[in-house]
Design an enzyme around this catalytic site. Structure first.
Site, short mmCIF file in Angstrom:
data_model
loop_
_atom_site.label_atom_id
_atom_site.label_comp_id
_atom_site.label_asym_id
_atom_site.label_seq_id
_atom_site.Cartn_x
_atom_site.Cartn_y
_atom_site.Cartn_z
N LYS A 153 0.80 -1.10 -0.13
CA LYS A 153 -0.24 0.50 0.29
C LYS A 153 0.65 1.34 0.20
CE LYS A 153 -1.53 -1.74 3.81
NZ LYS A 153 -2.21 -3.19 3.00
N ILE A 154 1.87 0.78 0.91
CA ILE A 154 2.73 2.48 1.08
C ILE A 154 3.77 2.89 -0.06
CG2 ILE A 154 5.02 3.85 2.36
CD1 ILE A 154 3.34 2.50 4.68
N SER A 232 10.50 1.79 6.55
CA SER A 232 9.59 1.37 7.17
C SER A 232 9.52 0.39 8.54
CB SER A 232 10.36 -0.37 5.97
OG SER A 232 11.51 -0.31 6.23
N ARG A 233 10.80 -0.64 8.94
CA ARG A 233 11.22 -0.51 10.06
C ARG A 233 12.46 -0.04 10.57
NH1 ARG A 233 6.79 0.41 11.24
NH2 ARG A 233 4.87 -0.53 12.21
N ASP A 257 13.47 7.42 9.22
CA ASP A 257 12.23 7.32 9.96
C ASP A 257 13.06 6.82 11.01
OD1 ASP A 257 9.85 9.27 10.73
OD2 ASP A 257 8.95 7.21 10.13
N GLU A 262 15.44 1.76 18.24
CA GLU A 262 14.48 3.05 18.28
C GLU A 262 14.06 2.44 19.49
OE1 GLU A 262 12.17 3.25 14.76
OE2 GLU A 262 10.47 3.32 16.34
N HIS A 294 10.30 8.02 14.14
CA HIS A 294 9.47 7.79 13.74
C HIS A 294 7.77 8.59 13.26
CE1 HIS A 294 7.36 3.17 13.43
NE2 HIS A 294 7.11 3.60 13.20
N GLN A 295 7.58 9.45 12.76
CA GLN A 295 6.68 9.88 12.46
C GLN A 295 6.11 10.69 11.20
OE1 GLN A 295 9.09 14.51 12.22
NE2 GLN A 295 7.64 14.83 11.43
N ALA A 296 6.35 9.21 10.39
CA ALA A 296 5.80 9.28 8.97
C ALA A 296 4.40 9.02 9.40
CB ALA A 296 6.98 8.08 8.22
N PHE A 297 4.07 8.65 9.79
CA PHE A 297 2.56 7.83 10.77
C PHE A 297 1.88 9.29 10.69
CE2 PHE A 297 1.44 7.92 14.70
CZ PHE A 297 3.10 8.44 15.37
P1 NAI Z 1 1.30 -3.82 2.88
O1 NAI Z 1 1.37 -5.40 3.37
O2 NAI Z 1 0.93 -2.97 2.70
O3 NAI Z 1 3.27 -3.68 1.47
C1 NAI Z 1 3.94 -4.28 1.74
C2 NAI Z 1 5.16 -5.42 0.78
O4 NAI Z 1 5.88 -5.74 0.85
C3 NAI Z 1 4.09 -6.46 0.31
O5 NAI Z 1 3.46 -6.01 -1.28
C4 NAI Z 1 4.90 -7.88 0.48
O6 NAI Z 1 4.39 -8.43 -0.43
C5 NAI Z 1 6.25 -6.93 0.13
N1 NAI Z 1 7.16 -7.56 0.80
C6 NAI Z 1 7.00 -8.43 1.44
N2 NAI Z 1 8.42 -9.09 2.00
C7 NAI Z 1 9.47 -8.24 0.72
C8 NAI Z 1 10.80 -9.08 1.10
N3 NAI Z 1 11.37 -9.63 0.88
N4 NAI Z 1 11.11 -8.33 -0.40
C9 NAI Z 1 10.79 -6.98 -0.98
N5 NAI Z 1 9.20 -6.59 -0.15
C10 NAI Z 1 8.98 -7.52 0.17
O7 NAI Z 1 2.47 -2.84 3.59
P2 NAI Z 1 2.30 -1.11 3.88
O8 NAI Z 1 1.02 -0.76 4.32
O9 NAI Z 1 3.15 -1.00 2.66
O10 NAI Z 1 3.14 -0.99 4.70
C11 NAI Z 1 4.47 -1.18 4.58
C12 NAI Z 1 6.04 -1.65 5.91
O11 NAI Z 1 5.55 0.26 6.96
C13 NAI Z 1 5.11 -1.74 7.86
O12 NAI Z 1 4.84 -3.77 7.43
C14 NAI Z 1 4.99 -1.15 8.85
O13 NAI Z 1 6.97 -1.83 9.23
C15 NAI Z 1 5.98 -0.33 8.09
N6 NAI Z 1 5.64 1.18 8.25
C16 NAI Z 1 6.00 2.08 8.89
C17 NAI Z 1 4.98 3.80 9.62
C18 NAI Z 1 6.00 4.78 10.10
O14 NAI Z 1 5.39 5.21 10.99
N7 NAI Z 1 7.23 4.92 9.93
C19 NAI Z 1 4.05 3.05 9.53
C20 NAI Z 1 2.92 2.67 8.80
C21 NAI Z 1 4.19 1.31 8.07
#
Ligand code: NAI
Length: 333
Positions: A153-154, A232-233, A257, A262, A294-297
């Site tokens: 999604k992101i 991401s993380r 971020d 952290e 960690h403020q992206a959200f």
């Molecule tokens: P999502 O589940 O919609 O997308 C994650 C994508 O990563 C999927 O398409 C998946 O197939 C792919 N993926 C999995 N393993 C992989 C690999 N080894 N190599 C490449 N791609 C791989 O998740 P969404 O919503 O896009 O969020 C992604 C991550 O962002 C979350 O899991 C979370 O850790 C992080 N996040 C960070 C935030 C922040 O404030 N900094 C806030 C929200 C999410």
């Protein structure tokens, strides 16, 4: 239901109270959830936790002993939960799978633009009456190659925004997104993405496969001077290897971020103290490293959606015994 809300900041309480039309009993706790604080859940039916709360096996078992039946995460990521332990203890786990991919994607682009055009440095200079441009040189994003690791999604929103800047888009993801393909994104192997990208941005979850995905070996294969962005993380990047990459010049600039250690730093004010983490402190010394805590959200829309979905998860669990967005051990989803 009675919900013990851990790691509560004033904004969490405000948005959860607004969303709580169902009348659940919300008990706000400032403490981070850990083995030492798990007993603060008292006789709650559910705990509500955030990204740096400890939900390892020990804490899960203590919560189960206290009668907790639901862990409602205020996050999309669930890498900090021992799902097998929760299942064994009969505790359901719920998350907020999508609250605003735009919030995170837009912050990702903010980091890219700030690092590139150095607006954070220019702001300080101009306030001091220094209008010299030396050291502020950037590059056109138009025509540059961006490698997106993870096009969920992101990642999809990042692709859409950067496509608008005229970037060439590469991606690596075991699951290809038809939305990204339609946007002109070309899926490649991880190695090709590393070698061809001017900017690499990480939008994948933290899993055993992505732990330290960007390590010394990966950094040895990047285009010299690459810009690396991680929203991401933290543990997707090996921070020590990253510091070596910055020192050697292999990595040109870094926007983070998130940070692998952290939990003991972010969301707290250390401005009157000292930073106890030497690796993090070293990262802060590089002029070409930009870190946000960690403020992206952190947008109004995202906080509203997090609170609404969290309350909906709890209400569904109370009504049907299953939250709307359960996380299960076998599938992770
Ligand atoms: P999502 O589940 O919609 O997308 C994650 C994508 O990563 C999927 O398409 C998946 O197939 C792919 N993926 C999995 N393993 C992989 C690999 N080894 N190599 C490449 N791609 C791989 O998740 P969404 O919503 O896009 O969020 C992604 C991550 O962002 C979350 O899991 C979370 O850790 C992080 N996040 C960070 C935030 C922040 O404030 N900094 C806030 C929200 C999410």
């Amino acid at each position: 239901m009675r919900i013990a809300v851990f790691s509560t900041k004033p904004y969490d309480a405000r948005y959860l109270e607004m969303a709580n039309r169902a009348g659940h009993e919300l008990v706000f706790l400032e403490a981070r959830l850990s083995a030492e604080t798990a007993s603060l859940a008292g006789d709650a039916d559910a705990v509500c936790a955030f990204v740096n709360d400890d939900l390892g096996a020990g804490v899960v078992s203590a919560l189960a002993d206290g009668g907790v039946r639901l862990i409602a995460l205020r996050s999309a990521g669930f890498n900090h939960v021992d799902l097998a332990a929760a299942e064994a203890a009969g505790i359901a786990v719920a998350r907020v799978p999508a609250y605003s991919p735009h919030a995170v994607a837009e912050h990702t682009v903010a980091l890219i633009l700030t690092l590139n055009r150095k607006t954070h440095r220019a702001y300080n200079r101009v306030r001091e009456g220094n209008f010299a441009l030396d050291g502020l040189l950037g590059f056109d994003l138009d025509g540059k190659t961006v490698g997106i690791v993870g096009t969920g999604k992101i990642g999809e929103v990042v692709a859409r925004i950067l496509g608008g800047f005229g970037c060439t888009l590469l991606a690596h993801d075991p699951v290809e997104s038809s939305i990204c393909t339609a946007l002109g994104v070309r899926y490649v192997e991880f190695d090709e993405l590393l070698g061809a990208s001017d900017i690499i941005t990480l939008q994948c979850p933290l899993t055993p496969e992505t732990f330290h995905l960007i390590d010394a070996a990966a950094l040895a294969r990047v285009k010299p001077g690459v810009m690396l962005i991680n929203t991401s993380r933290g543990a997707v990047v090996d921070t020590r290897a990253l510091i070596q990459g910055l020192k050697s010049g292999a990595v040109g600039s870094v926007g983070l971020d998130v940070y692998e250690e952290e939990a003991d730093l972010f969301f707290e004010d250390f401005s009157d103290k000292f930073i106890p983490d030497d690796v993090f402190a070293r990262l802060l010394t590089f002029p070409n490293v930009l870190i946000t805590g960690h403020q992206a959200f952190f947008t109004e829309e995202a906080l509203t959606a997090i609170a609404e979905t969290t309350i909906a998860n709890v209400s569904a669990f109370e009504r049907d015994g299953v939250p709307i967005y359960p996380v299960r051990a076998a599938t992770g989803g």
